[in-house]
Design an enzyme around this catalytic site. Structure first.
Site, mmCIF file in Angstrom:
data_model
loop_
_atom_site.group_PDB
_atom_site.id
_atom_site.type_symbol
_atom_site.label_atom_id
_atom_site.label_comp_id
_atom_site.label_asym_id
_atom_site.label_seq_id
_atom_site.Cartn_x
_atom_site.Cartn_y
_atom_site.Cartn_z
ATOM 1 N N LEU A 201 0.873 -1.084 0.021
ATOM 2 C CA LEU A 201 0.105 -0.058 -0.008
ATOM 3 C C LEU A 201 0.947 1.344 -0.001
ATOM 4 O O LEU A 201 0.384 2.201 -0.576
ATOM 5 C CB LEU A 201 -0.912 0.097 1.231
ATOM 6 N N TYR B 54 -6.498 -5.902 -4.651
ATOM 7 C CA TYR B 54 -6.994 -7.130 -5.417
ATOM 8 C C TYR B 54 -7.819 -7.854 -4.175
ATOM 9 O O TYR B 54 -8.766 -8.279 -4.485
ATOM 10 C CB TYR B 54 -5.827 -7.886 -5.748
HETATM 11 N N1 LIG Z 1 -4.427 -17.888 -11.803
HETATM 12 C C1 LIG Z 1 -4.874 -17.747 -10.267
HETATM 13 O O1 LIG Z 1 -4.187 -18.608 -9.657
HETATM 14 C C2 LIG Z 1 -6.176 -17.159 -9.773
HETATM 15 C C3 LIG Z 1 -6.085 -17.107 -8.389
HETATM 16 C C4 LIG Z 1 -7.482 -16.754 -7.724
HETATM 17 C C5 LIG Z 1 -8.243 -15.923 -8.722
HETATM 18 N N2 LIG Z 1 -7.954 -15.923 -9.893
HETATM 19 C C6 LIG Z 1 -8.994 -14.992 -10.722
HETATM 20 O O2 LIG Z 1 -9.446 -16.024 -11.776
HETATM 21 C C7 LIG Z 1 -9.838 -15.013 -12.869
HETATM 22 C C8 LIG Z 1 -9.161 -15.598 -14.267
HETATM 23 O O3 LIG Z 1 -7.591 -15.403 -13.809
HETATM 24 P P1 LIG Z 1 -6.673 -16.040 -14.850
HETATM 25 O O4 LIG Z 1 -5.556 -16.419 -14.049
HETATM 26 O O5 LIG Z 1 -7.119 -16.969 -15.864
HETATM 27 O O6 LIG Z 1 -5.968 -14.319 -15.366
HETATM 28 P P2 LIG Z 1 -5.845 -14.213 -16.974
HETATM 29 O O7 LIG Z 1 -4.721 -12.767 -16.827
HETATM 30 O O8 LIG Z 1 -4.833 -15.450 -17.459
HETATM 31 O O9 LIG Z 1 -7.289 -13.971 -17.604
HETATM 32 C C9 LIG Z 1 -7.850 -12.716 -17.411
HETATM 33 C C10 LIG Z 1 -8.646 -12.618 -18.610
HETATM 34 O O10 LIG Z 1 -9.695 -11.416 -18.482
HETATM 35 C C11 LIG Z 1 -9.230 -10.415 -19.324
HETATM 36 N N3 LIG Z 1 -9.602 -9.088 -19.237
HETATM 37 C C12 LIG Z 1 -8.839 -8.203 -18.210
HETATM 38 N N4 LIG Z 1 -9.374 -7.218 -18.019
HETATM 39 C C13 LIG Z 1 -10.588 -6.955 -18.783
HETATM 40 C C14 LIG Z 1 -11.571 -6.008 -19.177
HETATM 41 N N5 LIG Z 1 -11.583 -4.721 -18.560
HETATM 42 N N6 LIG Z 1 -12.531 -6.427 -20.023
HETATM 43 C C15 LIG Z 1 -12.764 -7.534 -20.376
HETATM 44 N N7 LIG Z 1 -11.775 -8.531 -20.226
HETATM 45 C C16 LIG Z 1 -10.749 -8.367 -19.387
HETATM 46 C C17 LIG Z 1 -7.959 -10.445 -20.008
HETATM 47 O O11 LIG Z 1 -7.822 -9.922 -21.502
HETATM 48 C C18 LIG Z 1 -7.665 -12.112 -19.972
HETATM 49 O O12 LIG Z 1 -8.067 -12.663 -21.091
HETATM 50 C C19 LIG Z 1 -9.482 -13.646 -12.482
HETATM 51 O O13 LIG Z 1 -10.534 -12.861 -11.838
HETATM 52 C C20 LIG Z 1 -8.479 -14.023 -11.236
HETATM 53 O O14 LIG Z 1 -8.472 -12.766 -10.361
HETATM 54 C C21 LIG Z 1 -6.990 -16.394 -10.407
#
Ligand SMILES: NC(=O)c1ccc[n+]([C@@H]2O[C@H](COP(=O)([O-])OP(=O)(O)OC[C@H]3O[C@@H](n4cnc5c(N)ncnc54)[C@H](O)[C@@H]3O)[C@@H](O)[C@H]2O)c1
Length: 447
Positions: free
Chosen positions: A297, A353
């Protein structure tokens, strides 16, 4: 990104070396494969109170190898019966401290006779639904027992506690089809409440047939996997991502026979554009798009803060409200919000986040009772460490810690999150609403 340690620990040399020096030895989890029909491939042991009878009525649809302790047919004897792939114990009748010993008596003999990637489920009644304080206390005791036993399981074993509400007994089949199968390979130590739900699943091979689903952030990672899984289960899928991701989005859409929407969910007119793109309405809404902009932060810029809150929290709020107000979201719709265990446990460098993801869990809790009348459910799925491009960017030491600090000792796959979303998207999963389901291998964070 592949987990090289798990490959090594499961090689013949690595297996011996890891055991000799006492390092963690995560197993390769069994996952659902295309073409599989039965939730349980192996022996299922059933026991406990009256709800075990409800399970018995449909158990033959889960597996053809059903056992009970001490019944005349299909008796399972520890050390002599087959290894157990699945176990269901109904503890809903336990009303006094004295009766809790039934948990030890039931589970102790079977623990050394579990197959790899065994799935265990305990059934109970939600403590808050009971007027007798001693009964409520006994039912709450199940939570401590099940979360601890989940931590003691080996070889990829997982365990959940399902609190079954009055009238929710007929939703057990859908829940057990998920929690006893490899679809829930990376979920453990969770407590889920089932309530009565009027909408049934017609065809278990295509539970989402005839349903229209929108997945945001569908171009890659978890979103792409969710889209594939919803399509596998029969849904007509609409894929949304930012215009810059159009090529990936269209490649996936071509494979799935899906439609695409190239849209930034934070655009000023995103809500009206989305409503326009969905003239036939929507049955399943998955808010998966999310970003990280990590800084402590003290070093957090306003741009980092604003971007994360806008994409992860504000957009799902605004878009869901617009889809509800315009009547685009049908009655009995299913809404799933992608949260994170950071939103439960907190995480250094992720105030923005974690705030956004905790906000999503709050949104599901607050909206659930308001949407109940229309039969709409809304839940959060909180992934732990999942192997995607997002986590590939985490520095090596933190990435390793993220993978190993869980009961299953490894990261999950996008498929694990996708299966949980697909289950919550089923018609019968209206039995679950306002809840946060962790898909985290029982991560130690916030447990
Ligand atoms: N990977 C992990 O370990 C993990 C853990 C906890 C939560 N998550 C959550 O799961 C979800 C997917 O994660 P991921 O790892 O596949 O992420 P990633 O970054 O691989 O994919 C995210 C997708 O969201 C799209 N996106 C981002 N901003 C956007 C917008 N303004 N409008 C439309 N599309 C948008 C991106 O283009 C991308 O295709 C997210 O919400 C993330 O916070 C992931």
């Amino acid at each position: 990104m592949s987990d090289r340690y798990i490959d090594f620990a499961n090689s013949s040399l690595g297996h011996r070396l890891v055991a000799a020096i006492g390092l963690p030895s995560p197993v390769r989890l069994e996952r659902w494969q295309a073409g599989r029909l039965r939730p349980v491939e192996g022996a299922l042991l059933l026991g406990g109170g009256a709800l075990a009878g409800n399970v018995q009525a449909f158990a033959h649809k889960l597996t053809d190898a059903i056992y009970t302790y001490g019944a005349q047919t299909s008796t399972w004897i520890p050390g002599h019966g087959p290894k157990l792939k699945a176990v269901v114990f109904d503890a809903s009748d336990l009303q006094h401290t004295d009766q809790l010993k039934q948990l030890r008596e039931f589970f102790q003999p079977l623990l050394k006779n579990l197959d790899n990637s065994a799935h265990l489920v305990i059934l109970g009644r939600a403590p808050e639904s009971l007027s007798d304080p001693f009964a409520a206390s006994a039912q709450r005791a199940l939570e401590g027992f099940s979360r601890s036993l989940a931590k003691e399981l080996r070889n990829g074993g997982v365990l959940q506690l399902l609190y079954v509400g009055d009238g929710a007994e007929d939703q057990l089949e859908g829940a057990l089809r998920f929690f006893l199968s490899p679809k829930s390979a990376y979920i453990s130590g969770q407590v889920i409440r089932l309530e009565a739900c009027a909408t049934p699943v017609e065809d278990w091979t295509r539970p989402l047939a005839g349903r229209k689903a929108l997945v945001t952030g569908a171009a890659r990672g978890i979103g792409a996997s969710i889209a594939e899984t919803l399509a596998r289960d029969g849904a007509e899928v609409i894929l949304l991502d930012v215009p810059q991701a159009k090529a990936d989005l269209e490649a996936l859409a071509a494979r799935l026979g899906a439609r695409t929407v190239a849209l930034d969910i934070c655009a000023a007119d995103a809500a009206s554009q989305l409503v326009e793109h969905l003239p036939d309405g929507l049955d399943i809404l998955v808010h998966n798009a999310g970003i990280t902009r990590d800084k402590t932060l003290a070093n957090m810029t306003p741009e980092y803060w604003d971007a994360v809150l806008a994409v992860n929290l504000n957009a799902p709020q605004v878009l869901t409200k617009a889809l509800l107000d315009s009547g685009t979201l049908h009655d009995n719709a299913r809404v799933v919000l992608l949260a994170s265990i950071s939103g439960i446990a907190g995480n250094r460098g992720q105030t923005n986040y974690a705030a956004s993801k905790a906000g999503l869990i709050g949104l599901a809790q607050a909206w659930a009772p308001l949407l109940q009348e229309r039969g709409i459910s809304i839940n959060a799925v909180a992934p732990g460490f999942i192997e995607t491009q997002m986590t590939a960017h985490i520095p090596f030491a933190l990435r390793e810690a993220g993978r190993r600090m869980s009961s299953l000792g490894q990261g999950g796959l996008p498929q694990d999150v996708a299966e949980a979303v697909a289950w919550l998207a089923q018609p019968g999963s209206g039995a679950v609403s306002g809840q946060a389901l962790r898909v985290c291998g029982q991560s130690l964070l916030g447990a």
